[in-house]
Write a protein that holds these residues in place. Structure first.
Motif, mmCIF file in Angstrom:
data_model
loop_
_atom_site.group_PDB
_atom_site.id
_atom_site.type_symbol
_atom_site.label_atom_id
_atom_site.label_comp_id
_atom_site.label_asym_id
_atom_site.label_seq_id
_atom_site.Cartn_x
_atom_site.Cartn_y
_atom_site.Cartn_z
ATOM 1 N N SER A 1 48.477 37.453 39.205
ATOM 2 C CA SER A 1 47.829 37.728 40.499
ATOM 3 C C SER A 1 47.181 39.107 40.527
ATOM 4 C CB SER A 1 48.845 37.598 41.648
ATOM 5 O OG SER A 1 49.365 36.287 41.699
ATOM 6 N N ARG A 2 46.613 39.496 39.395
ATOM 7 C CA ARG A 2 45.887 40.756 39.303
ATOM 8 C C ARG A 2 44.418 40.468 39.016
ATOM 9 N NH1 ARG A 2 48.989 45.288 39.072
ATOM 10 N NH2 ARG A 2 51.204 45.076 38.534
ATOM 11 N N ALA A 3 43.571 41.436 39.347
ATOM 12 C CA ALA A 3 42.143 41.288 39.082
ATOM 13 C C ALA A 3 41.889 41.335 37.580
ATOM 14 C CB ALA A 3 41.360 42.395 39.777
ATOM 15 N N GLU A 4 40.840 40.637 37.137
ATOM 16 C CA GLU A 4 40.538 40.579 35.710
ATOM 17 C C GLU A 4 39.972 41.888 35.182
ATOM 18 O OE1 GLU A 4 38.242 37.196 34.501
ATOM 19 O OE2 GLU A 4 39.154 35.933 36.042
ATOM 20 N N GLU A 5 39.418 42.703 36.055
ATOM 21 C CA GLU A 5 38.894 43.992 35.636
ATOM 22 C C GLU A 5 39.268 45.040 36.672
ATOM 23 O OE1 GLU A 5 34.703 44.520 35.467
ATOM 24 O OE2 GLU A 5 34.344 43.813 37.496
ATOM 25 N N ASN B 1 45.318 47.781 34.523
ATOM 26 C CA ASN B 1 44.412 46.784 33.956
ATOM 27 C C ASN B 1 44.175 47.020 32.474
ATOM 28 O OD1 ASN B 1 41.520 45.740 33.255
ATOM 29 N ND2 ASN B 1 42.108 44.618 35.103
ATOM 30 N N GLN B 2 44.056 48.277 32.081
ATOM 31 C CA GLN B 2 43.776 48.600 30.684
ATOM 32 C C GLN B 2 45.028 48.616 29.816
ATOM 33 O OE1 GLN B 2 40.430 49.006 29.515
ATOM 34 N NE2 GLN B 2 40.322 48.002 31.514
ATOM 35 N N LEU C 1 37.276 50.026 39.783
ATOM 36 C CA LEU C 1 36.270 51.082 39.662
ATOM 37 C C LEU C 1 34.957 50.595 39.053
ATOM 38 C CD1 LEU C 1 35.648 54.003 40.223
ATOM 39 C CD2 LEU C 1 36.663 54.607 38.011
ATOM 40 N N PRO C 2 34.952 49.855 37.926
ATOM 41 C CA PRO C 2 33.673 49.368 37.393
ATOM 42 C C PRO C 2 32.917 48.492 38.392
ATOM 43 C CG PRO C 2 35.385 49.166 35.739
ATOM 44 C CD PRO C 2 36.071 49.532 37.015
ATOM 45 N N ALA C 3 33.645 47.663 39.135
ATOM 46 C CA ALA C 3 32.991 46.811 40.136
ATOM 47 C C ALA C 3 32.363 47.664 41.234
ATOM 48 C CB ALA C 3 34.005 45.838 40.734
ATOM 49 N N MET C 4 33.044 48.727 41.622
ATOM 50 C CA MET C 4 32.505 49.617 42.652
ATOM 51 C C MET C 4 31.259 50.342 42.148
ATOM 52 S SD MET C 4 36.094 51.169 44.120
ATOM 53 C CE MET C 4 35.310 52.239 45.320
ATOM 54 N N ALA D 1 39.667 37.220 26.522
ATOM 55 C CA ALA D 1 39.764 36.047 27.396
ATOM 56 C C ALA D 1 41.214 35.779 27.785
ATOM 57 C CB ALA D 1 39.170 34.825 26.696
ATOM 58 N N LEU D 2 42.117 35.929 26.830
ATOM 59 C CA LEU D 2 43.534 35.707 27.119
ATOM 60 C C LEU D 2 44.071 36.779 28.054
ATOM 61 C CD1 LEU D 2 46.197 34.287 26.754
ATOM 62 C CD2 LEU D 2 46.522 35.524 24.598
#
Length: 236
Positions: free
Chosen positions: A181-185, A29-30, A188-191, A171-172
């Motif tokens: 088809s990947r999560a935007e973040e 993601n990063q 771990l932060p969501a958890m 945003a892009l």
């Protein structure tokens, strides 16, 4: 109480595969392509297409550097639907498209090419505002950059700040992740947010005393001070 909670915590076992998946998810993601590839090799964690990381980060870095023409050309080659007002899947995001074309306009103004900026606004920005009335006000704000020679003295001078590039790039980046088809973040932060929410729920609504993680950087569960005092034998 403390001994009981410690025993419960020690009894919890997280599968290594789950921890590895969280680490890889964060790296992907990063945009850490090389680190993700090395982690996959060393851990054996299943991974999808890692090549998309480098492409995504190249586009993001181009936006952050103000190279909008290069960013838009790369985006057109990789994810043309994101630049289409009427893509085949009907998933056009006019807000994102406006943000990209707005950033291109800003870079033209920054470069002092007023004629090109006006042409860009006429052919790229105005049609989007016509299609979505909510974009009329942002368009007017953007056009105010032309109130001075380089935009620095205009009411919209804040659009020239580097933070505007970062907002557009973020945003892009999220849109490209969705297209892949990947999560935007990362997960771990969501958890961690869910952990904080659950702690508040247990503490404030149910009055439960339990080891809490107050410092997410340290991530060490500790009983509240009052609970520790109650659990300690009195001296006298």
């Amino acid at each position: 109480m403390s001994v009981e909670w410690d025993a419960r915590l020690q009894a919890v076992e997280l599968p290594k595969s789950m921890v590895n998946a969280l680490v890889l998810d964060w790296l992907v993601n990063q945009g850490h392509h090389d680190a993700a590839a090395a982690f996959v090799r060393e851990s054996g964690t299943p991974a999808g297409d890692l090549d998309g990381i480098a492409e995504r980060m190249s586009i993001r870095q181009a936006v952050e550097a103000g190279r909008m023409q290069a960013a838009l050309e790369a985006l057109e080659a990789l994810h043309p639907a994101l630049l289409s007002v009427d893509p085949p899947n009907g998933g056009s995001d006019l807000q994102l498209l406006f943000a990209l074309q707005q950033q291109h306009f800003i870079e033209l103004v920054r470069a002092g090419d007023v004629a090109a900026a006006l042409t860009h606004a006429q052919h790229k920005l105005a049609p989007l505002a016509e299609a979505q009335p909510a974009l009329v006000e942002p368009l007017e704000l953007t056009m105010m950059l032309l109130a001075s020679a380089d935009g620095a003295d205009s009411p919209s001078a804040h659009l020239l700040h580097p933070s505007q590039r970062r907002r557009t790039a973020t945003a892009l980046n999220a849109a490209i992740l969705r297209a892949q088809s990947r999560a935007e973040e990362p997960m771990l932060p969501a958890m961690l947010r869910e952990l904080q929410r659950a702690q508040v729920e247990l503490r404030e609504r149910h009055g439960v005393s339990f080891p809490q993680v107050d410092d997410l950087r340290e991530a060490v569960p500790r009983l509240p001070s009052t609970s520790r005092e109650a659990a300690s034998p009195s001296r006298g």
